[in-house]
Scaffold this motif. Structure first.
Motif, PDB file in Angstrom:
ATOM      1  N   GLY A  18       4.560 -52.053 -19.958  1.00 44.99           N
ATOM      2  CA  GLY A  18       5.219 -50.987 -20.698  1.00 44.99           C
ATOM      3  C   GLY A  18       4.367 -49.734 -20.602  1.00 44.99           C
ATOM      4  N   ARG A  19       4.984 -48.613 -20.268  1.00 40.62           N
ATOM      5  CA  ARG A  19       4.233 -47.362 -20.109  1.00 40.62           C
ATOM      6  C   ARG A  19       4.704 -46.351 -21.144  1.00 40.62           C
ATOM      7  N   ILE A  20       3.758 -45.854 -21.942  1.00 44.22           N
ATOM      8  CA  ILE A  20       4.051 -44.904 -22.990  1.00 44.22           C
ATOM      9  C   ILE A  20       4.358 -43.541 -22.375  1.00 44.22           C
ATOM     10  N   CYS A  21       5.398 -42.890 -22.880  1.00 42.16           N
ATOM     11  CA  CYS A  21       5.848 -41.633 -22.269  1.00 42.16           C
ATOM     12  C   CYS A  21       4.983 -40.435 -22.637  1.00 42.16           C
ATOM     13  N   GLY A  22       4.508 -40.382 -23.868  1.00 42.83           N
ATOM     14  CA  GLY A  22       3.718 -39.235 -24.305  1.00 42.83           C
ATOM     15  C   GLY A  22       2.329 -39.644 -24.734  1.00 42.83           C
ATOM     16  N   ALA A  23       1.800 -38.935 -25.731  1.00 43.29           N
ATOM     17  CA  ALA A  23       0.494 -39.290 -26.277  1.00 43.29           C
ATOM     18  C   ALA A  23       0.585 -40.609 -27.028  1.00 43.29           C
ATOM     19  N   THR A  24      -0.437 -41.470 -26.863  1.00 42.67           N
ATOM     20  CA  THR A  24      -0.433 -42.785 -27.500  1.00 42.67           C
ATOM     21  C   THR A  24      -0.664 -42.651 -29.004  1.00 42.67           C
ATOM     22  N   ALA A  25       0.205 -43.310 -29.779  1.00 42.50           N
ATOM     23  CA  ALA A  25       0.084 -43.323 -31.239  1.00 42.50           C
ATOM     24  C   ALA A  25      -0.203 -44.751 -31.684  1.00 42.50           C
ATOM     25  N   PRO A  26      -1.478 -45.119 -31.884  1.00 46.53           N
ATOM     26  CA  PRO A  26      -1.808 -46.495 -32.289  1.00 46.53           C
ATOM     27  C   PRO A  26      -1.146 -46.867 -33.613  1.00 46.53           C
ATOM     28  N   GLY A  27      -0.727 -48.117 -33.712  1.00 45.02           N
ATOM     29  CA  GLY A  27      -0.126 -48.607 -34.945  1.00 45.02           C
ATOM     30  C   GLY A  27       1.264 -48.074 -35.217  1.00 45.02           C
ATOM     31  N   ALA A  28       1.906 -47.509 -34.204  1.00 47.13           N
ATOM     32  CA  ALA A  28       3.245 -46.933 -34.388  1.00 47.13           C
ATOM     33  C   ALA A  28       4.112 -47.244 -33.182  1.00 47.13           C
ATOM     34  N   SER A  29       5.417 -47.024 -33.337  1.00 50.18           N
ATOM     35  CA  SER A  29       6.340 -47.180 -32.225  1.00 50.18           C
ATOM     36  C   SER A  29       6.173 -46.020 -31.253  1.00 50.18           C
ATOM     37  N   ASN A  30       6.028 -46.353 -29.968  1.00 47.64           N
ATOM     38  CA  ASN A  30       5.820 -45.336 -28.943  1.00 47.64           C
ATOM     39  C   ASN A  30       6.971 -45.354 -27.944  1.00 47.64           C
ATOM     40  N   PRO A  31       7.621 -44.231 -27.712  1.00 41.56           N
ATOM     41  CA  PRO A  31       8.648 -44.194 -26.660  1.00 41.56           C
ATOM     42  C   PRO A  31       8.022 -44.520 -25.312  1.00 41.56           C
ATOM     43  N   GLY A  32       8.759 -45.240 -24.488  1.00 42.20           N
ATOM     44  CA  GLY A  32       8.220 -45.587 -23.185  1.00 42.20           C
ATOM     45  C   GLY A  32       9.235 -46.293 -22.323  1.00 42.20           C
ATOM     46  N   SER A  33       8.771 -46.834 -21.220  1.00 39.89           N
ATOM     47  CA  SER A  33       9.640 -47.552 -20.285  1.00 39.89           C
ATOM     48  C   SER A  33       9.016 -48.906 -19.961  1.00 39.89           C
ATOM     49  N   TRP A  34       9.842 -49.830 -19.494  1.00 38.09           N
ATOM     50  CA  TRP A  34       9.428 -51.206 -19.249  1.00 38.09           C
ATOM     51  C   TRP A  34       9.678 -51.570 -17.791  1.00 38.09           C
ATOM     52  N   PHE A  35       8.715 -52.323 -17.216  1.00 38.85           N
ATOM     53  CA  PHE A  35       8.831 -52.711 -15.812  1.00 38.85           C
ATOM     54  C   PHE A  35       8.302 -54.127 -15.645  1.00 38.85           C
ATOM     55  N   GLU A  36       8.920 -54.902 -14.761  1.00 36.64           N
ATOM     56  CA  GLU A  36       8.512 -56.288 -14.543  1.00 36.64           C
ATOM     57  C   GLU A  36       8.481 -56.583 -13.052  1.00 36.64           C
ATOM     58  N   GLU A  37       7.435 -57.291 -12.610  1.00 36.64           N
ATOM     59  CA  GLU A  37       7.317 -57.690 -11.207  1.00 36.64           C
ATOM     60  C   GLU A  37       6.394 -58.898 -11.116  1.00 36.64           C
ATOM     61  N   ALA A  38       6.358 -59.507  -9.935  1.00 39.23           N
ATOM     62  CA  ALA A  38       5.396 -60.584  -9.701  1.00 39.23           C
ATOM     63  C   ALA A  38       3.994 -60.010  -9.668  1.00 39.23           C
ATOM     64  N   GLY A  39       3.008 -60.788 -10.144  1.00 36.73           N
ATOM     65  CA  GLY A  39       1.633 -60.303 -10.171  1.00 36.73           C
ATOM     66  C   GLY A  39       0.641 -61.440 -10.212  1.00 36.73           C
ATOM     67  N   GLY A  40      -0.531 -61.158 -10.730  1.00 36.42           N
ATOM     68  CA  GLY A  40      -1.636 -62.115 -10.739  1.00 36.42           C
ATOM     69  C   GLY A  40      -2.724 -61.648  -9.790  1.00 36.42           C
ATOM     70  N   GLY A  41      -3.989 -61.747 -10.215  1.00 36.36           N
ATOM     71  CA  GLY A  41      -5.087 -61.256  -9.391  1.00 36.36           C
ATOM     72  C   GLY A  41      -5.091 -61.843  -7.995  1.00 36.36           C
ATOM     73  N   GLY A  42      -5.058 -63.161  -7.906  1.00 36.85           N
ATOM     74  CA  GLY A  42      -5.055 -63.808  -6.606  1.00 36.85           C
ATOM     75  C   GLY A  42      -3.832 -63.459  -5.784  1.00 36.85           C
ATOM     76  N   PHE A  43      -2.671 -63.416  -6.442  1.00 41.15           N
ATOM     77  CA  PHE A  43      -1.417 -63.149  -5.741  1.00 41.15           C
ATOM     78  C   PHE A  43      -1.352 -61.708  -5.251  1.00 41.15           C
ATOM     79  N   ASN A  44      -1.854 -60.771  -6.045  1.00 45.70           N
ATOM     80  CA  ASN A  44      -1.895 -59.383  -5.584  1.00 45.70           C
ATOM     81  C   ASN A  44      -2.777 -59.257  -4.344  1.00 45.70           C
ATOM     82  N   ALA A  45      -3.949 -59.887  -4.388  1.00 40.56           N
ATOM     83  CA  ALA A  45      -4.834 -59.856  -3.221  1.00 40.56           C
ATOM     84  C   ALA A  45      -4.169 -60.529  -2.025  1.00 40.56           C
ATOM     85  N   ALA A  46      -3.469 -61.636  -2.265  1.00 38.42           N
ATOM     86  CA  ALA A  46      -2.801 -62.356  -1.184  1.00 38.42           C
ATOM     87  C   ALA A  46      -1.769 -61.484  -0.488  1.00 38.42           C
TER      88      ALA A  46
END
Length: 315
Positions: A18-46
């Motif tokens: 999840g990537r916050i769109c503006g300045a980060t506000a800890p302890g609060a709801s932050n507008p942002g966008s969501w992204f999903e993909e395959a990952g993992g340290g070994g798998f990324n290197a592979a």
């Protein structure tokens, strides 16, 4: 380098960011966008190594679910030979990260229980023994249990195979603490180096001696946009990453650096060239919104290396 066989053991799972769109506000709801993909340290290197022209085999536990199918599809797309241990009644591990607007990590949650089922016994299987014996290089990440890592490093040593490891996190790198002497290289950031050694340094150039005193013969320490360091067999070098005009996402940058470094290592390049190759690969990755850039290739890496300054020889 081309045609070299690499076997990679470790994380191959789902990355959610999840990537916050503006300045980060800890302890609060932050507008942002969501992204999903395959990952993992070994798998990324592979996937990076496969895109650089090497023959790469990935061995990792996986659940019998849609997330596992996503990982399998990503392996096929990158040209990775996929050899998972599938647990049909389990879910595929996942890594969920929250990123600031500039791409830097705020916090992450790793749901990795399935990796505990990759026991040393699985390495005793004939197929796994043959994978190691036929490899020019073995790579693991610290997602696996400590006893499995120790067994894999020992097996590689018995067969005189170089083996590299990716630290993953400060909490996980300590799983490698008792096996450092068997590693050819360990890829880590400064937080992971501190966790491994229990010490800190006042000058970055002190890291090689400190890590060698802990038993590690070769390693790479990344430091964000500051100079990365590499050491092996009494030699130490530093390379400053070139300035970026735009930052896509830091996820996967360290894994790409490991891949670029190891591809050069398998090509017989000296330490300074290996580190420059790794820094160049990381630069390609952070310009991409993906953990593994689809633009990664031998041609793209050769072009990116031209932008990396010469290494500073530390010793």
């Amino acid at each position: 380098m081309t045609g070299s066989k690499v076997s990679i053991f470790g994380g191959a799972h789902i990355d959610r960011r999840g990537r916050i769109c503006g300045a980060t506000a800890p302890g609060a709801s932050n507008p942002g966008s969501w992204f999903e993909e395959a990952g993992g340290g070994g798998f990324n290197a592979a996937r990076n190594l496969a895109r650089l022209g090497l023959e790469v085999r990935m061995i990792s536990p996986r659940g019998g679910d849609a997330a596992g199918d996503t990982v399998a599809e990503a392996a096929a797309a990158a040209g990775v030979i996929d050899n998972p241990f599938v647990f049909l009644d389990r879910k595929t591990p996942s890594y969920t990260a929250i990123l600031e607007n500039d791409g830097n990590l705020v916090i992450a949650l790793a749901d990795m229980d399935l990796y505990r089922l990759f026991s040393p016994r699985r390495l005793q299987q004939r197929a796994m023994r043959e994978v190691v014996s036929s490899s020019d290089l073995v790579v693991t990440d610290a997602n696996l249990p400590e006893e499995t890592l120790a067994s894999l490093i020992e097996r590689a040593a018995q067969q005189a195979k170089p083996i590299a490891a990716i630290a993953i996190s400060p909490a996980k790198v300590v799983r490698l603490a008792n096996s450092l002497a068997g590693l050819s290289f360990l890829f880590m950031n400064e937080a992971e180096a501190r966790a491994l050694t229990g010490s800190d340094v006042t000058e970055a150039a002190e890291w090689p001696a400190l890590l060698q005193a802990a038993g590690l013969s070769g390693g790479v320490i990344t430091r964000g946009g500051r100079p990365a360091l590499a050491f092996r067999q009494g030699q130490a070098v530093a390379v400053t990453p070139p300035a970026l005009d735009a930052l896509g996402d830091v996820t996967g940058a360290g894994d790409a650096l490991a891949a670029g470094f190891l591809a050069a290592f398998l090509g017989g390049e000296p330490l300074d060239v290996c580190l420059r190759s790794g820094v160049a690969a990381a630069g390609i990755t952070v310009r991409s919104p993906l953990a593994v850039s689809e633009k990664m290739s031998r041609e793209m890496l050769a072009e990116a290396i031209r932008l990396v300054p010469p290494a500073e020889i530390l010793s």
